[in-house]
Motif scaffolding. Structure first.
Motif, PDB file in Angstrom:
ATOM      1  N   GLU A 223       0.840  -1.193   0.000  1.00  0.00           N
ATOM      2  CA  GLU A 223       0.000   0.000   0.000  1.00  0.00           C
ATOM      3  C   GLU A 223       0.875   1.243   0.000  1.00  0.00           C
TER       4      GLU A 223
ATOM      5  N   GLU B 165      -0.587  -7.348   7.531  1.00  0.00           N
ATOM      6  CA  GLU B 165      -0.301  -6.909   8.895  1.00  0.00           C
ATOM      7  C   GLU B 165      -1.264  -7.551   9.890  1.00  0.00           C
ATOM      8  N   ASP B 166      -2.504  -7.716   9.482  1.00  0.00           N
ATOM      9  CA  ASP B 166      -3.514  -8.299  10.366  1.00  0.00           C
ATOM     10  C   ASP B 166      -3.208  -9.749  10.708  1.00  0.00           C
TER      11      ASP B 166
ATOM     12  N   TRP C 215       3.834  -2.801   3.454  1.00  0.00           N
ATOM     13  CA  TRP C 215       3.108  -4.058   3.426  1.00  0.00           C
ATOM     14  C   TRP C 215       1.624  -3.786   3.649  1.00  0.00           C
ATOM     15  N   SER C 216       0.775  -4.544   2.976  1.00  0.00           N
ATOM     16  CA  SER C 216      -0.661  -4.284   3.013  1.00  0.00           C
ATOM     17  C   SER C 216      -1.247  -4.555   4.395  1.00  0.00           C
ATOM     18  N   GLU C 217      -2.375  -3.927   4.649  1.00  0.00           N
ATOM     19  CA  GLU C 217      -3.039  -4.044   5.948  1.00  0.00           C
ATOM     20  C   GLU C 217      -3.491  -5.474   6.223  1.00  0.00           C
ATOM     21  N   TRP C 218      -3.945  -6.187   5.185  1.00  0.00           N
ATOM     22  CA  TRP C 218      -4.421  -7.553   5.435  1.00  0.00           C
ATOM     23  C   TRP C 218      -3.290  -8.484   5.830  1.00  0.00           C
TER      24      TRP C 218
ATOM     25  N   ARG D  57       7.232  -2.162   7.033  1.00  0.00           N
ATOM     26  CA  ARG D  57       6.005  -2.166   7.818  1.00  0.00           C
ATOM     27  C   ARG D  57       5.647  -0.714   8.139  1.00  0.00           C
ATOM     28  N   LYS D  58       4.393  -0.367   7.932  1.00  0.00           N
ATOM     29  CA  LYS D  58       3.964   1.021   8.113  1.00  0.00           C
ATOM     30  C   LYS D  58       4.165   1.485   9.555  1.00  0.00           C
ATOM     31  N   ARG D  59       3.848   0.608  10.519  1.00  0.00           N
ATOM     32  CA  ARG D  59       3.983   0.987  11.926  1.00  0.00           C
ATOM     33  C   ARG D  59       5.425   1.336  12.266  1.00  0.00           C
TER      34      ARG D  59
END
Length: 423
Positions: free
Chosen positions: A113, A123-124, A118-121, A357-359
């Motif tokens: 994204e 990360e989940d 890395w995409s949110e799904w 990783r966005k975080r």
């Protein structure tokens, strides 16, 4: 003429010593790996530590003559005993539904994204491994539990595997010098600042003569010749771990790990989740200048062309696929002290990654913007660790190095974003 002859003999003598050290270290490493396999085939239990490598030995040999670094991984945090996920030695943060989705096919749609994240799904599917709540509870228990047994099993002989009165275990690190315990400890708290939860919980303890925590193993401590009053670190022992081989995209013969759909689409969900953790590891080891993991493997390619095909130093994996970053003693303090020796390898590894990783990236951006990494790391360290004053903190020089590396990392992330955001 006599002086020239004497110099020639001295040079030949030094070369001979270096050759003996190289051959002995290679034999030692092979023997250690063989002993772990042999022990596992005959009985359950902890392998005996055979490694005599220390940072002193490592730095005493010129770079061009050094044998393969590490070599003690096989003896740390590994056991042939089968441990269930519900046992007190193994912590899992997740649910069965999420674990099942890890084994499923890759979800249709974007794997990244905003160009580089890395995409949110994905990360989940990868929640925090050692949550702060869990780590805090473990630290509180570990500070009050009595140690009833010390034995080899945590790498080099100067470290010990401790068993608490309740049966749980921890790795005790008695540093050859203060750099090691301080580096391990501050690296752990820097990971907390970054939101990286792959490091097992850690506390400090002091080997004072009147300490009830160490009273039952006083004879063992004396036998190990540990100094009274020394500050040691205790890290939660995690059983049932296996080694980790460097993924193909992160090897030198590859072009690197990029946020390109056609490069990532052929990966399984489990492979993508492992790569996501590797990107955190590379960011983390760059900031701490930890050379005793992927960087050491890259360095060792000079004489060992297959080093990347073997387990990576100080990196292990749970049965569920979570990476565990162990033995971080080379980070920050010692890593900064020898930075000139390793910086080109750190830069090479970092440049191979352009997906994050966005975080983690948000934490790095905040530390870059506020320029307060020293203040925040010191505050967290002092608030969380009662023995922080006894162990000490980064020098002003090393604190400045940390902030500089944060700024350089942020600049690299911006470079990646500029390169891939329009694709």
């Amino acid at each position: 003429m006599r002086a020239a002859t004497a110099n020639l003999f001295a040079l030949l003598f030094l070369c001979a010593l270096a050759s003996v050290f190289y051959v002995w270290s290679a034999l030692e490493s092979r023997l250690e790996r063989h002993k772990r396999r042999f022990s596992g085939s005959l009985h359950q239990g902890l392998p005996t530590d055979l490694s005599a490598k220390t940072f002193r030995a490592l730095l005493a040999v010129p770079a061009a003559q050094r044998p393969r670094l590490g070599g003690r991984l096989e003896a740390h945090n590994l056991t042939d005993q089968t441990v269930s996920a519900g046992s007190p030695d193994y912590h899992v943060n997740g649910d069965n539904k999420r674990s099942a989705r890890r084994e499923g096919p890759v979800k249709l749609g974007s794997l990244v994204e905003d160009g580089i994240f890395w995409s949110e799904w994905l990360e989940d599917l990868l929640p925090e491994q050692f949550t702060e709540e869990y780590a805090q509870a473990w630290r509180e228990r570990a500070r009050t539990h009595r140690v009833v047994k010390l034995e080899p099993g945590c790498g080099r002989i100067s470290n010990q595997l401790a068993t608490f009165a309740d049966g749980t275990k921890a790795c005790v690190r008695y540093g050859i010098n203060a750099d090691q315990v301080q580096g391990e400890t501050l690296t752990y708290y820097l990971a907390s600042l970054l939101g990286i939860t792959n490091l097992p919980p850690l506390i400090l303890s002091q080997l004072s003569g009147d300490s009830e925590q160490w009273d039952a193993v006083r004879a063992r401590i004396d036998g190990l010749q540990w100094s009274d009053g020394a500050v040691v670190s205790l890290t939660k022992w995690v059983s049932n771990l296996t080694g980790v081989v460097t993924p193909a995209p992160l090897r030198p013969e590859s072009s690197g790990l990029h946020p390109l759909q056609h490069e990532l689409r052929n990966k399984t969900t489990a492979e993508l989740l492992e790569l996501m953790q590797w990107t955190d590891l590379i960011v983390f080891d760059y900031l701490t200048a930890n050379f005793d993991r992927l960087v050491s493997n890259l360095f060792s390619l000079q004489w060992d062309s297959r080093v990347m095909e073997r387990d990576t130093n100080n990196l292990l994996k749970t049965p569920r696929g979570d990476l565990v970053f162990i033995d971080n003693e080379a980070g920050l303090v010692h890593g900064f002290r020898v930075l000139n020796m390793w910086e080109k390898y750190h830069s090479t590894v970092l440049s191979s990654v352009c997906v994050f990783r966005k975080r983690t990236t948000q934490r790095v951006a905040e530390l870059h913007k506020r320029k307060d990494s020293r203040k925040r790391l010191l505050g967290l360290y002092r608030d969380s660790e009662p023995l922080s004053l006894e162990l000490g903190f980064l020098s002003d020089e090393h604190a400045a190095v940390l902030q500089d590396r944060i700024d350089r990392l942020y600049k690299h992330i911006l470079h990646c974003k500029g390169k891939y955001s329009q694709l």
